[in-house]
Motif scaffolding. Structure first.
Motif, PDB file in Angstrom:
ATOM      1  N   LYS A  17      -6.776  -2.264   1.127  1.00  0.00           N
ATOM      2  CA  LYS A  17      -6.619  -1.606   2.425  1.00  0.00           C
ATOM      3  C   LYS A  17      -7.090  -2.488   3.573  1.00  0.00           C
TER       4      LYS A  17
ATOM      5  N   ARG B 145      -2.329   8.608   5.803  1.00  0.00           N
ATOM      6  CA  ARG B 145      -1.851   8.611   4.426  1.00  0.00           C
ATOM      7  C   ARG B 145      -0.713   9.619   4.253  1.00  0.00           C
TER       8      ARG B 145
ATOM      9  N   THR C 189     -12.589  -1.867  -8.282  1.00  0.00           N
ATOM     10  CA  THR C 189     -11.968  -0.931  -9.223  1.00  0.00           C
ATOM     11  C   THR C 189     -12.570  -0.970 -10.621  1.00  0.00           C
TER      12      THR C 189
ATOM     13  N   ASP D 206       3.043   2.143  -1.952  1.00  0.00           N
ATOM     14  CA  ASP D 206       3.257   2.623  -3.306  1.00  0.00           C
ATOM     15  C   ASP D 206       1.983   3.174  -3.928  1.00  0.00           C
ATOM     16  N   MET D 207       0.881   3.213  -3.160  1.00  0.00           N
ATOM     17  CA  MET D 207      -0.400   3.684  -3.678  1.00  0.00           C
ATOM     18  C   MET D 207      -0.803   4.956  -2.944  1.00  0.00           C
ATOM     19  N   LEU D 208      -1.205   5.960  -3.713  1.00  0.00           N
ATOM     20  CA  LEU D 208      -1.699   7.178  -3.081  1.00  0.00           C
ATOM     21  C   LEU D 208      -2.971   6.889  -2.299  1.00  0.00           C
ATOM     22  N   ARG D 209      -3.822   6.042  -2.898  1.00  0.00           N
ATOM     23  CA  ARG D 209      -5.054   5.644  -2.199  1.00  0.00           C
ATOM     24  C   ARG D 209      -5.353   4.205  -2.574  1.00  0.00           C
ATOM     25  N   ALA D 210      -5.215   3.313  -1.626  1.00  0.00           N
ATOM     26  CA  ALA D 210      -5.462   1.892  -1.884  1.00  0.00           C
ATOM     27  C   ALA D 210      -6.963   1.623  -1.906  1.00  0.00           C
TER      28      ALA D 210
ATOM     29  N   MET E  42       0.819  -1.205   0.000  1.00  0.00           N
ATOM     30  CA  MET E  42       0.000   0.000   0.000  1.00  0.00           C
ATOM     31  C   MET E  42       0.857   1.261   0.000  1.00  0.00           C
TER      32      MET E  42
END
Length: 371
Positions: free
Chosen positions: A12, A249, A106, A3-7, A1
């Motif tokens: 999550k 975050r 997604t 590496d993700m701006l928003r998982a 997570m």
């Protein structure tokens, strides 16, 4: 997570979903990852009566009946339409439901004026078509078609923002459960939906009249209305929960003082009262004054205090952020906020003291800068 701006929710909360799936013994549709009861637990949090040996946190704050009706709809052959005012958590609930049902949230189509029929059906890889001709391999499936082929949940955000042509294309998908591909022949010419496929759509009730749904499309959906949160305790919990997520975050270790949270909640409550009694649009803020906008104001104040202040949240910064976030029209919004700060906040600061004088000063200073 990291590496993700928003998982997405399924990543999550993967640990919780794995656990719930391992202990789930309830009846469920054949392709669902969790039973309806466990989905409700995942969304609303666990209770002692659930008999679980670990706590599941609450992720969406609303009535149990709303979640149950939504889950029952997904188990039927009808689509689910979550409708409500901006900031009521429609999209977040849709994401949680898709994550719990199929572990994939997604597969999303965003409804806009530029959304076309291709976005909900399919398009073509032009270079492959030129080299090899039209085939299933050269087809680019939409998120909705992918959901059909995999028997999972497809999402359609802001359905009423899309044009009537796009909405009409959705009718056959929801009723017939297949998409025809006239460019192909034989079995490749039809894509059938597998068991487990459904669509969760959201619609903003303030967009009524933009692209109203046809009667035919309405019949394909079960409507679940998401009400505005009016309970201050519930709204405070939502704001606190979402703000803590945002702070994690940003990797910011900062506590939001309860007194400042109360100032924010009361301010939004006051401004909602002003909007409710206004005689025209010019006399009410352009902002919907939603819970989501409260979260935005608080996040702005926290980040400003962290990067440009004393690494703490102050009432002055909160007042400045509230005005900066809500003063969108000039001079209408500025005039409304000036009147509110002068006629409501100033007498309150003189009577109650506490955080209100600094909050008043921060708001007035920002209004002067905007003038």
């Amino acid at each position: 997570m990291s590496d993700m701006l928003r998982a997405p929710a399924e990543i999550k909360y993967a640990d919780e979903l794995d656990y719930l799936e391992s202990v789930d013994t309830g009846p469920k549709p054949s392709t669902w990852r969790l039973s309806p009861r466990m989905i409700r637990t995942f969304v609303l949090g666990s209770e002692p009566s659930d008999g679980l040996d670990r706590e599941i946190g609450q992720k969406w704050f609303g009535e149990r009946g709303i979640v149950e009706r939504a889950v029952v709809t997904l188990a039927s052959d009808r689509g689910l339409l979550l409708i409500g005012d901006p900031g009521t958590g429609k999209s977040w609930l849709a994401e949680l439901l898709a994550a719990a049902v199929s572990r994939n949230s997604t597969q999303v189509v965003q409804g806009t004026a530029g959304t076309t029929e291709d976005h909900i059906k399919y398009s073509w890889n032009v270079s492959m078509v030129i080299g090899r001709g039209q085939s299933r391999e050269s087809m680019i499936p939409s998120p909705i078609m992918t959901a059909m082929e995999t028997g999972t949940i497809g999402r359609f955000e802001e359905l009423t923002r899309s044009t009537s042509d796009v909405q009409d294309a959705l009718i056959s998908i929801l009723s017939e459960k297949y998409i025809s591909v006239p460019e192909l022949e034989g079995q490749d010419g039809i894509v059938f939906a597998k068991p487990g496929f459904s669509v969760i759509a959201t619609a903003n009730s303030r967009d009524r009249g933009v692209n109203d749904l046809s009667s035919a499309l309405k019949r394909r959906f079960n409507f679940v209305r998401i009400p505005v949160v009016t309970n201050k305790a519930s709204e405070a919990e939502i704001v606190r929960f979402r703000t803590e997520e945002l702070l994690r975050r940003h990797q910011i270790d900062l506590e939001v003082p309860p007194t400042l949270l109360d100032v924010l909640l009361r301010s939004f409550g006051d401004l909602r009262d002003v909007a409710a009694t206004a005689g025209s649009d010019d006399q009410r803020l352009e902002s919907a004054l939603s819970t989501a906008e409260q979260i935005g104001v608080l996040e702005d104040a926290v980040l400003h205090g962290t990067f440009f202040g004393q690494r703490t949240l102050t009432a002055t910064t909160l007042g400045s952020s509230l005005v900066g976030s809500l003063a969108r029209r000039a001079p209408e919004d500025s005039a409304i906020l000036t009147k509110y700060l002068t006629n409501t906040v100033k007498p309150r600061s003189e009577e109650e003291g506490g955080e209100w004088p600094e909050f008043l000063a921060g708001g007035l200073d920002t209004l002067k800068a905007l003038a």
